[in-house]
Motif scaffolding. Structure first.
Motif, short mmCIF file in Angstrom:
data_model
loop_
_atom_site.label_atom_id
_atom_site.label_comp_id
_atom_site.label_asym_id
_atom_site.label_seq_id
_atom_site.Cartn_x
_atom_site.Cartn_y
_atom_site.Cartn_z
N ASN A 2 71.93 -12.84 24.26
CA ASN A 2 70.97 -11.84 24.71
C ASN A 2 70.17 -12.27 25.93
N GLU A 3 70.08 -13.60 26.15
CA GLU A 3 69.25 -14.09 27.24
C GLU A 3 69.95 -14.04 28.59
N ILE A 4 71.26 -13.90 28.60
CA ILE A 4 72.03 -13.98 29.84
C ILE A 4 72.13 -12.62 30.53
N SER A 5 71.99 -12.64 31.85
CA SER A 5 72.11 -11.41 32.64
C SER A 5 73.30 -11.53 33.59
N GLU A 6 73.64 -10.43 34.25
CA GLU A 6 74.72 -10.45 35.24
C GLU A 6 74.39 -11.44 36.36
N HIS A 7 73.11 -11.55 36.67
CA HIS A 7 72.68 -12.51 37.71
C HIS A 7 73.05 -13.94 37.33
N ASP A 8 72.90 -14.28 36.04
CA ASP A 8 73.19 -15.64 35.58
C ASP A 8 74.67 -15.99 35.72
N LEU A 9 75.55 -14.98 35.61
CA LEU A 9 76.99 -15.24 35.66
C LEU A 9 77.40 -15.94 36.95
N LYS A 10 76.68 -15.65 38.05
CA LYS A 10 77.03 -16.25 39.34
C LYS A 10 76.80 -17.76 39.36
N TYR A 11 75.91 -18.23 38.49
CA TYR A 11 75.48 -19.63 38.57
C TYR A 11 75.81 -20.46 37.33
N LEU A 12 76.48 -19.86 36.35
CA LEU A 12 76.72 -20.57 35.09
C LEU A 12 77.47 -21.88 35.27
N PHE A 13 78.36 -21.95 36.27
CA PHE A 13 79.17 -23.15 36.45
C PHE A 13 78.58 -24.10 37.50
N ASP A 14 77.38 -23.77 37.99
CA ASP A 14 76.71 -24.68 38.93
C ASP A 14 76.13 -25.87 38.18
N ARG A 15 76.04 -26.98 38.85
CA ARG A 15 75.47 -28.19 38.24
C ARG A 15 74.03 -27.93 37.80
N PHE A 16 73.72 -28.34 36.59
CA PHE A 16 72.36 -28.33 36.03
C PHE A 16 71.80 -26.93 35.80
N TYR A 17 72.61 -25.89 36.01
CA TYR A 17 72.05 -24.55 35.82
C TYR A 17 71.83 -24.28 34.34
N LYS A 18 70.64 -23.78 34.03
CA LYS A 18 70.30 -23.43 32.65
C LYS A 18 69.66 -22.06 32.65
N VAL A 19 70.15 -21.19 31.79
CA VAL A 19 69.59 -19.85 31.70
C VAL A 19 68.14 -19.93 31.26
N ASP A 20 67.88 -20.73 30.23
CA ASP A 20 66.52 -20.94 29.73
C ASP A 20 66.08 -22.33 30.17
N LYS A 21 65.21 -22.39 31.17
CA LYS A 21 64.80 -23.68 31.73
C LYS A 21 63.98 -24.52 30.76
N THR A 22 63.50 -23.91 29.67
CA THR A 22 62.67 -24.66 28.72
C THR A 22 63.51 -25.41 27.70
N ARG A 23 64.83 -25.15 27.65
CA ARG A 23 65.67 -25.75 26.61
C ARG A 23 66.36 -27.01 27.13
N THR A 24 65.58 -27.90 27.72
CA THR A 24 66.16 -29.07 28.36
C THR A 24 66.73 -30.06 27.35
N ARG A 25 66.24 -30.07 26.14
CA ARG A 25 66.72 -31.06 25.19
C ARG A 25 68.10 -30.73 24.64
N LYS A 26 68.50 -29.49 24.76
CA LYS A 26 69.77 -29.08 24.17
C LYS A 26 70.97 -29.31 25.08
N SER A 27 70.74 -29.46 26.38
CA SER A 27 71.87 -29.53 27.28
C SER A 27 71.50 -30.27 28.56
N THR A 28 72.50 -30.94 29.15
CA THR A 28 72.29 -31.57 30.45
C THR A 28 72.51 -30.57 31.57
N GLY A 29 73.11 -29.42 31.27
CA GLY A 29 73.41 -28.45 32.31
C GLY A 29 74.65 -28.80 33.11
N LEU A 30 75.44 -29.75 32.61
CA LEU A 30 76.64 -30.19 33.33
C LEU A 30 77.94 -29.84 32.62
N GLY A 31 77.86 -29.44 31.36
CA GLY A 31 79.06 -29.18 30.57
C GLY A 31 79.98 -28.14 31.17
#
Length: 303
Positions: free
Chosen positions: A240-269
């Motif tokens: 539910n948190e993802i928008s069409e705008h986010d799709l453009k950047y999902l595969f970019d390094r360190f991109y996180k849809v929710d910037k507050t969830r830093t503990r769950k992911s490195t943003g590199l997977g």
């Protein structure tokens, strides 16, 4: 006598014609040189335009303008890469600094003399957690840099995708349980095979499944299917948190849809998964349908 006069007049006319043409041609060359000078010195960014028609000069102008376009594209790509690098450095600096600050802070607490054993255990666990996060982040960043290098090795062999996908999913059994997720798995009985690096294929699927588990607020669906010439692994989850705008950047390094969830992911997977797919000559892209994020991996079939 008249014939001589006639020939002389014709010769004069021809000479005047060629001299006039030479004059205008030389003037046009000087004009083109001035335009190139202004372009090279960044006085203008306009391409060459001709005021005097000559077939060969026109072809030369077309080739020069094509080279100007190539240079502009190269400069634009260079700026984009530089901006990506700056952003990557800023992001990794932030992601390293956050757990490192926490670690240093709790180490200072551990140095206090009046701590109870329970507090020491609690602070030690926090320090360990932060250190492990740093380890994962640095390992992922190092792995991504290796994958994107020109000489990254791939060991291609025939892979039974039915077995490989099941093998990956079995490894996530505990994580599905911990997140109270019940995966919906569609793997046909018909054997599907492809020629690829098995460890790379496995890593791609692992990263996508892990991303779905971490960010899903509903069920996760994993589907293996084939078309006439390709094999696809499709992984979808409610998002539910993802928008069409986010799709453009999902595969970019360190991109996180929710910037507050830093503990769950490195943003590199997802960046690692995308890079591996490119190396294998496959395709990985994302779609958004009815608040569901759909990751589609596609390889050419092997026999």
């Amino acid at each position: 006598m008249r014939k001589i006069i006639y020939i002389t007049v014709i010769s004069i006319i021809v000479a005047v014609f060629f001299l006039t043409r030479f004059y205008f041609l030389k003037r046009e060359i000087k004009r083109a040189r001035k335009q190139l000078h202004e372009l090279n010195n960044k006085i203008t960014d306009k391409k060459l335009d001709l005021a005097f028609f000559d077939k060969d000069l026109e072809q030369l102008s077309i080739e020069i303008n094509a080279q100007i376009d190539v240079k502009k594209q190269a400069n634009a790509e260079k700026r984009r890469k530089e901006n990506e690098l700056k952003q990557a450095i800023a992001n990794i600096s932030h992601d390293i600094r956050t757990p490192l600050t926490s670690i240093l802070g709790y180490i200072q607490f551990l140095e206090l003399d009046d701590l109870s054993q329970e507090e020491k255990s609690e602070y030690t666990a926090i320090v360990k957690s932060g250190a492990l996060r740093l380890k994962v982040l640095l390992e992922d960043f190092f792995e991504l840099s290796i994958i994107e290098s020109a000489d990254y090795p791939l060991k291609n062999e025939k892979i039974n995708m039915n077995n490989l996908v099941l093998e990956v999913l079995v490894g996530f059994y505990e994580q599905f349980n911990q997140e109270n997720l019940e995966p919906v798995i569609h793997i046909p009985e018909e054997a599907m095979s492809l020629i690829a690096d098995p460890s790379a294929v496995k890593r791609v699927i692992e990263n996508l499944v892990l991303n779905a588990i971490k960010h899903s607020n509903g069920n996760v669906v994993i589907r293996l299917k084939k078309s006439q010439s390709t094999i696809q692994v499709i992984i979808s989850n409610s998002a539910n948190e993802i928008s069409e705008h986010d799709l453009k950047y999902l595969f970019d390094r360190f991109y996180k849809v929710d910037k507050t969830r830093t503990r769950k992911s490195t943003g590199l997977g997802l960046s690692i998964a995308k890079s591996l797919m490119v190396k294998m000559g496959g395709d990985l892209h994302a779609e958004l349908q009815d608040n569901k994020l759909i990751m589609i991996c596609e390889w050419r079939k092997g026999y």
